[in-house]
Structures are given as structure tokens and as C-alpha cells.
Design a protein around this motif. Structure first.
Motif, PDB file in Angstrom:
ATOM      1  N   PRO A  85       0.848  -1.215   0.000  1.00  0.00           N
ATOM      2  CA  PRO A  85       0.000   0.000   0.000  1.00  0.00           C
ATOM      3  C   PRO A  85       0.875   1.254   0.000  1.00  0.00           C
ATOM      4  O   PRO A  85       1.897   1.313   0.682  1.00  0.00           O
ATOM      5  CB  PRO A  85      -0.790  -0.136   1.311  1.00  0.00           C
ATOM      6  N   LYS A  86       0.470   2.252  -0.778  1.00  0.00           N
ATOM      7  CA  LYS A  86       1.237   3.489  -0.871  1.00  0.00           C
ATOM      8  C   LYS A  86       0.989   4.340   0.377  1.00  0.00           C
ATOM      9  O   LYS A  86      -0.145   4.483   0.818  1.00  0.00           O
ATOM     10  CB  LYS A  86       0.833   4.266  -2.119  1.00  0.00           C
ATOM     11  N   PRO A  87       2.037   4.909   0.960  1.00  0.00           N
ATOM     12  CA  PRO A  87       1.852   5.791   2.123  1.00  0.00           C
ATOM     13  C   PRO A  87       1.200   7.100   1.718  1.00  0.00           C
ATOM     14  O   PRO A  87       1.133   7.449   0.538  1.00  0.00           O
ATOM     15  CB  PRO A  87       3.298   6.013   2.614  1.00  0.00           C
ATOM     16  N   ASP A  88       0.733   7.847   2.709  1.00  0.00           N
ATOM     17  CA  ASP A  88       0.056   9.123   2.436  1.00  0.00           C
ATOM     18  C   ASP A  88       0.963  10.111   1.730  1.00  0.00           C
ATOM     19  O   ASP A  88       0.493  10.961   0.965  1.00  0.00           O
ATOM     20  CB  ASP A  88      -0.449   9.738   3.747  1.00  0.00           C
ATOM     21  N   PHE A  89       2.270  10.034   2.004  1.00  0.00           N
ATOM     22  CA  PHE A  89       3.187  11.013   1.407  1.00  0.00           C
ATOM     23  C   PHE A  89       3.648  10.608   0.010  1.00  0.00           C
ATOM     24  O   PHE A  89       4.537  11.220  -0.553  1.00  0.00           O
ATOM     25  CB  PHE A  89       4.404  11.232   2.322  1.00  0.00           C
ATOM     26  N   PHE A  90       3.046   9.592  -0.570  1.00  0.00           N
ATOM     27  CA  PHE A  90       3.345   9.169  -1.938  1.00  0.00           C
ATOM     28  C   PHE A  90       2.379   9.847  -2.902  1.00  0.00           C
ATOM     29  O   PHE A  90       1.167   9.684  -2.809  1.00  0.00           O
ATOM     30  CB  PHE A  90       3.233   7.649  -2.073  1.00  0.00           C
ATOM     31  N   LEU A 238      11.891   6.735   5.585  1.00  0.00           N
ATOM     32  CA  LEU A 238      10.874   6.723   4.538  1.00  0.00           C
ATOM     33  C   LEU A 238      11.407   5.937   3.350  1.00  0.00           C
ATOM     34  O   LEU A 238      12.337   6.371   2.678  1.00  0.00           O
ATOM     35  CB  LEU A 238      10.539   8.151   4.095  1.00  0.00           C
ATOM     36  N   GLN A 239      10.839   4.765   3.097  1.00  0.00           N
ATOM     37  CA  GLN A 239      11.256   3.961   1.946  1.00  0.00           C
ATOM     38  C   GLN A 239      10.411   4.384   0.750  1.00  0.00           C
ATOM     39  O   GLN A 239       9.305   3.901   0.535  1.00  0.00           O
ATOM     40  CB  GLN A 239      11.109   2.473   2.217  1.00  0.00           C
ATOM     41  N   ILE A 240      10.970   5.294  -0.047  1.00  0.00           N
ATOM     42  CA  ILE A 240      10.244   5.850  -1.184  1.00  0.00           C
ATOM     43  C   ILE A 240      11.232   6.483  -2.138  1.00  0.00           C
ATOM     44  O   ILE A 240      12.298   6.952  -1.736  1.00  0.00           O
ATOM     45  CB  ILE A 240       9.215   6.910  -0.694  1.00  0.00           C
TER      46      ILE A 240
END
Length: 481
Positions: A85-90, A238-240
Motif C-alpha cells: 500500500p502506498k503511504p500518504d506522502f506518496f 521513509l522507503q520511497i
């Protein structure tokens, strides 16, 4: 899948308690631990006759590993390669920049296919575009007391000492710019193991309300941020990919309103442009929109500010009003210009003003690897080969791993005519300088005062250029003090 090879004196024997499957590609036995009473690990059990009752198939999410066919449904729910699932900050491509299909030619002639005449014309364009640029950067090689013990620890090898020297100098430059203080958030782009943030935290000692955001797109082993348990500082990983990172959706920045300091050590190529856009466009712009005040309140604040300045000028007090800015500063050690990308590059306007475009940018970024061709030549002479790496950062990189290795032409030449290694290095440095100059202009247009300097000696790292930037209004306040 190949059948397990019989053990012999020619191939040796599997280690006790390890898998008996002979990996032909690696010319050795598999090193995985096996269950009690079994000869093969789960990965290679399907190759053994004793396990042929259960069939193993390639994982549909990642064909690099296999799974029992009758357990596929269960495996897909927990496979590390599944889409999470994508985090909110994505936000998809929020920092990617505008994509204009007309800017990028459909087919670019590979660098290796360029003729001598074509390459000479490119070099002429480069030299013309670089006229007037100051190619001699100032040396800001610094240190910091926080790393004194580590630098003098005899247990550290040469490679570790080189990294410590770079981290110490970056930390010294952060302090020189007055960015090392309490009540702020340090965002380390391409954080890797998080060592730069680690030393910033050590230097801050007991500073209050300090938050660290460590941005890295891949999972990393041996992280150091997990060792920090100080009450006054918080580490969050943050893994992004920076390309999709929206800082204003991170709770500590949305609610805490902490000024951000962007830092990075050897932030490879395109990641630098993505980080700059993430800070000064995506984050700072949204911050300013939220901070809009009613006209009457703004006028009152303006009058108060003018009175304070007037008092300070008259010598009645030495107080200059502080201006809170969303981005307090940027300190990034640059790296790997040959991995830049025209779409994401923040200095397009600068290139276009010089009559250059996507084609020239592509070839200049390839030639930027010539800046380190001396390193490649010396390594080849000693029998060592250089190898580039993907990714935004790695704290344990060797010099060679961050060098481009120089592009060769179709006939095997490294450069047109009879260019010497020194001449090639100068051309490579000009390419890097031109790309960085576009970044400086971009930051100036966004209200920052940017600068380039050498933060370490070339013997420590050939990628020794540091990009720094502070908001213009803060620079003016420091001058007033």
C-alpha cells in the motif's frame, strides 16, 4: 532446473548442515541451511528426487525465486515483491518535472556511435557555453569535533576514514551555514545506512525538538538510525523514491511546522534534481500557500518588522527579526552527473538560454564521466575494474563505484583526435560545472543563495563538490548581524 550434481573430489563436498545442491553457475554448493533430516533447502528441493512429489514454480511477482505450486496463494500474500500500500506522502511523479515529449528526440545516436566530427562539435558547444564560468571552486574542507574520536580510531581502515572525513567536512559546512541547531527537521536524501544523520545527531547533543527523515528507495542493511534513543531527537525512515515524495504530507512537517534542512552525501545524478524540486517547489510552495495571512495582519507585521530594523540600525538594539522559512538550507554532496536525466533536470531554462537542449544535455552528461577517467586508467593499470551502481546512495561506496568509467566511441577510442587524459578530465569537469550551474540558477530563481565548493580532497573522493544554499532573506539577516 538442473539436477543436483554428485559430490566428488573435483567439486568438493557440501558443508554439513547446508544444502547439497550444486549451483553450476557459481561452481559451488548452495550455502542455505537445511531442515533436520533433509539434503536440500526449500529453493532446491524441487530438483531432488526425494521432493518430486511437490512441484516448485517461479514466483509470478519475482521470477528470481521459486515457490511450491500448492502454496502459491499463501506465498503471494507475504511475498516481499508484492505491491505494498502506498503511504500518504506518496504522490506519483510529484517531483518529476514537466514531461514535454517534443523536447526529447525519439532516437538519440548512442555516444559510442558518434563520429569524430560530431564529438568535436559538441566539445566546441560545451566550451562556448562554459565561457565566463568560474571553473576554480573554493576549498571548504572542514571538520567537526563530533567525529574527532572516530577519525583517530586505529580500528578504522582507509575506506572508513575517507567516509568519516567527508562526513566531518559536510557537518562542518552545515555548522558554518548556521543550520546546525534545535527545532528543525533534517531530511537526508539517499540516506543509505543513515550515517550522515547519525553524525548530525551526535553533533547536536541535547538540542531540543530535532527530527530526522531518512529517505531511501531501497531496503538497507546495517542501518544506524535504529541505535538512536535520545528523547530530544526522532529518527523516521521513509522507503520511497524521491520522485514521488510529498514532504508536506508527513505529520511532523504538517503539524510541527519545523524548518527543513535538506542534506545528502553522494546523491547520485538525477536524485539531486528530484531532491531540489521536492524541497523548493513541492514543499516550500505549499508552505507559503498555507501561511497566507489577512491583509491587515500582514501590514501590521510589516510595520513591526520595519521598526525593529530601524532600531537595530540606530544601534539601540542588536535584534534582527527572524523570518521562518520552510526550507532553512540545503547541503548536498553531488555525484554521478552521468546519471542525470533531462526530464527531471531543474536547470532546463539555463540550458535553453544558452541555445542548448535535450540532445546536448544527453551527450554532456555522458562526457561528464571523463572527469574521473584518470581514476579509471590507474585502476585498469593495476588490474582493478570499475563498476557503477544503481540507486540513490550507498554509504560504503568506494571511489570507483561512483565514477562513470568514461564512454568509448565505436572504434574503441575514448575521445576524438588525440585528446590526452588531462584534456578529457577538463572536458568532464566542464560538463559537470555546466550541469551544476543550471542548478544554481534554479535555486536563485526560487529565492535561495546557492554556492559550490570543494568539501574534501580529491585523494579522499573524486566526487568532491558540495552544493549549499540558504534562503536569501536569512543570508541578509546574517549580514545585518
Amino acid at each position: 532446473m538442473a539436477a543436483p550434481a554428485p559430490t566428488s573430489h573435483a567439486t568438493g563436498f557440501p558443508t554439513e548442515g547446508r544444502c547439497s545442491y550444486f549451483v553450476e553457475k557459481k561452481k559451488r554448493f548452495c550455502k542455505m541451511v537445511v531442515a533436520a533430516g533433509r539434503r536440500f533447502c526449500g529453493e532446491h528441493a524441487g530438483a531432488a528426487e526425494e521432493e518430486n512429489s511437490r512441484k516448485r514454480i517461479l514466483c509470478p511477482l519475482d521470477p528470481k525465486h521459486t515457490v511450491y505450486e500448492d502454496q502459491l496463494a499463501k506465498h503471494l500474500k507475504k511475498c516481499n515483491s508484492r505491491e505494498k500500500p502506498k503511504p500518504d506522502f506518496f504522490i506519483q511523479d510529484i517531483n518529476a518535472g514537466l514531461k514535454d515529449e517534443t523536447e526529447i528526440p525519439e532516437q538519440l545516436v548512442p555516444f559510442s556511435s558518434l563520429s569524430e566530427e560530431q564529438l568535436e562539435n559538441l566539445i566546441k558547444k560545451l566550451r562556448k557555453a562554459s565561457e565566463g564560468l568560474n571553473s576554480t571552486l573554493e576549498d571548504h574542507i572542514m571538520s567537526h569535533p563530533a567525529l574527532h574520536d572516530a577519525l583517530n580510531d586505529p580500528k578504522n581502515g582507509d575506506c572508513a576514514v575517507k567516509h568519516l572525513k567527508q562526513q566531518a567536512s559536510i557537518l562542518g559546512n552545515i555548522e558554518k551555514l548556521k543550520l546546525l541547531g534545535p527545532r528543525r527537521c533534517f531530511v537526508e536524501f539517499g540516506a543509505g545506512k543513515g550515517k550522515l544523520s547519525h553524525w548530525v545527531d551526535i553533533a547536536l547533543k541535547d538540542a531540543e525538538n530535532v527530527h530526522f527523515l531518512l529517505v531511501e528507495k531501497v531496503t538497507t542493511r546495517f542501518k544506524v538510525d535504529g541505535k538512536h534513543r535520545k528523547k530530544n531527537s526522532v529518527f523516521e525512515r521513509l522507503q520511497i523514491d524521491i520522485q514521488h515524495l510529498c514532504l508536506n504530507r508527513i505529520p511532523v512537517l504538517r503539524e510541527g511546522r519545523l524548518p527543513v534542512v535538506g542534506i545528502g552525501k553522494h546523491l547520485c545524478g538525477v536524485a539531486t534534481d528530484l531532491a531540489l524540486r521536492c524541497l523548493v517547489e513541492t514543499y516550500a510552495a505549499s508552505f507559503e500557500e498555507k501561511n497566507e495571512e489577512p491583509l491587515a495582519k500582514r501590514l501590521k507585521n510589516d510595520r513591526t518588522e520595519k521598526e525593529s530594523y530601524a532600531s537595530a540600525k540606530e544601534g539601540n538594539e542588536k535584534i534582527v527579526p527572524e523570518t521562518q522559512t520552510p526550507v532553512a538550507g540545503i547541503v548536498i554532496a553531488l555525484c554521478c552527473h552521468h546519471r542525470c536525466d533531462w526530464r527531471h533536470y531543474v536547470g532546463k531554462e539555463y540550458f535553453q538560454a544558452l541555445g542548448l537542449g535535450a540532445v546536448e544535455f544527453y551527450y554532456f552528461q555522458r562526457m561528464s564521466s571523463w572527469a574521473t577517467c584518470g581514476m579509471r586508467t590507474s585502476l585498469e593499470a593495476s588490474g582493478v575494474t570499475t563498476k557503477g551502481k544503481d540507486g540513490q546512495n550507498d554509504d560504503d561506496d568506494n571511489n570507483s563505484e561512483h565514477e562513470g568509467g568514461g564512454d568509448r566511441l565505436a572504434d574503441g577510442r575514448d575521445s576524438p583526435g588525440t585528446l590526452s587524459v588531462e584534456e578529457k578530465k577538463k572536458i568532464g569537469h566542464l560538463c559537470k560545472l555546466l550541469v551544476d550551474q543550471g542548478r544554481l540558477q534554479y535555486l536563485q530563481q526560487k529565492g535561495f543563495r546557492p554556492a559550490l565548493c570543494h568539501y574534501t580532497d580529491p585523494s579522499v573522493s573524486l566526487e568532491n563538490v558540495l552544493l549549499t544554499a540558504v534562503p536569501v532573506q536569512l543570508s541578509a539577516q546574517e549580514t545585518a548581524r
